[in-house]
Design an enzyme around this catalytic site. Structure first.
Site, PDB file in Angstrom:
ATOM      1  N   GLY A   1     -18.095   9.180   0.610  1.00  0.00           N
ATOM      2  CA  GLY A   1     -19.519   9.406   0.385  1.00  0.00           C
ATOM      3  C   GLY A   1     -19.974  10.729   0.978  1.00  0.00           C
TER       4      GLY A   1
ATOM      5  N   THR B   1     -26.140 -17.024   6.302  1.00  0.00           N
ATOM      6  CA  THR B   1     -25.035 -16.059   6.163  1.00  0.00           C
ATOM      7  C   THR B   1     -24.465 -16.122   4.748  1.00  0.00           C
ATOM      8  OG1 THR B   1     -24.559 -16.397   8.499  1.00  0.00           O
ATOM      9  CG2 THR B   1     -22.857 -15.293   7.217  1.00  0.00           C
TER      10      THR B   1
END
Ligand code: GLY
Length: 352
Positions: A238, A193
């Site tokens: 976006g 991670t």
């Protein structure tokens, strides 16, 4: 009575004129970006029960929006530069020719549901920012924390990678490896991670999910939903909530959408371009490749500059033929046309 002129204004008539005869009977088909295998499965189950195409695709993408492990969509999506998750989504309902969208909305895991409410419950097409959030609250959606421990770690890694006052300096001696600093702050994070966080800190994600469905009545709908570009400036919007860029559906022709760097898609109105390409006789594959070519042309086909751009297009025609294209080799499309969902490789314009 339909006039000859009306008849020839339809996509079907134009396609026939272009020599692209279509299969007669529509069937249930769902397509999505590669992160949409489960979305396609869920949407297909609902289509098979007779659920409306828009409700089916929204229920499909809700799985991904609510999944903390997809870090490009909904809950667990990577945040903006201030560490706040801002989401964009749009929906289009073919039978009613209506649409709705939300942009830069905070505190709601499922922006696709809010986009549908904008479509149904307001006289507007798009709500943004604080107004979109207040509208969601007014519709009964509680304010939710969209950050997870994993995305907070990634955001922290990004902040430290900027070499500003975040991170060790004169006042705190640096550890030998940045990963050790992160391990101290996030003791529960495993090595993978932390490596992932450092990777997305260096190369921000622009994932998204787009999902489009066709049913046996020839009805079509679509949805696109995203957390947008990681580390964006607050308020950045976006392509996903822009009708005609991240999503377009005209069930006389088909539906199309996109994932990847939204700025480049906005510049070519990708989804609308694909639908108009198909209306004038291009196959779904050629229509999507043409969108990739338009992106490349905006960079004067300069492969070096284009390496920084990742973008894929997806299209489903109203006869069930589907395709997509990636600017770069390696992308896939998820599809369910009965049975289990599967991934298919997309054709591409460029190879790295
Ligand atoms: N395509 C997602 C975005 O650029 O926001």
């Amino acid at each position: 009575m339909i006039s000859r002129r009306d008849l020839f204004s339809t996509g079907a008539a134009l396609a026939v004129a272009a020599g692209q005869a279509r299969a007669a009977a529509p069937k249930n088909v769902v397509i999505a970006s590669a992160n949409g295998l489960r979305a396609c499965q869920r949407a297909m189950e609902l289509l098979n029960k007779g659920t409306d195409t828009l409700d089916a695709v929204i229920a499909g993408v809700n799985i991904v929006e609510e999944d903390p492990e997809d870090n490009s969509v909904g809950y667990g999506g990577l945040p903006n530069e201030e560490g706040v998750v801002e989401l964009d989504a749009s929906v289009m309902h073919g039978p009613s020719r209506s649409c709705g969208s939300v942009a830069a909305i905070r505190g709601c895991k499922t922006p696709s549901k809010i986009a549908k409410l904008v479509m149904e419950q307001t006289d507007h097409c798009m709500l943004v920012g604080d107004g979109a959030g207040r509208f969601a609250r007014a519709c009964g959606f509680p304010e939710e924390d969209l950050m997870t421990e994993k995305t907070r770690l990634a955001w922290f890694a990004w902040k430290q990678s900027l070499h500003t006052f975040w991170g060790p300096g004169i006042d705190a001696p640096p550890a030998k490896k940045n990963a050790l600093e992160l391990k101290r702050l996030f003791p529960h994070a495993d090595d993978d991670t932390i490596a992932w966080a450092q990777e997305v800190a260096a190369r921000p994600l622009t994932g998204t999910i787009n999902c489009v469905a066709l049913n046996t009545k020839g009805e079509m709908s679509g949805v696109t939903t995203t957390s947008g570009m990681a580390w964006k400036i607050p308020g950045r919007v976006g392509d996903s909530p822009i009708i005609g860029a991240g999503l377009y559906v005209d069930q006389e022709v088909g539906g199309a959408g996109s994932t990847g760097r939204g700025e480049e898609n906005i510049r070519i109105c990708g989804a609308h371009t694909i639908i108009e390409n198909m209306r004038h006789g291009m196959s779904p594959k050629d229509a999507c490749l043409d969108a990739c070519k338009r992106v490349a042309r905006n960079f004067d086909n300069d492969k070096d500059r284009l390496t920084k751009v990742d973008i894929n297009f997806y299209a489903l025609r109203n006869d069930g033929v589907f395709a997509g294209a990636g600017l770069w080799k390696g992308a896939s499309i998820a599809v369910n046309d009965g049975g289990l969902s599967r991934l298919e490789k997309l054709p591409w314009l460029l190879e790295r």
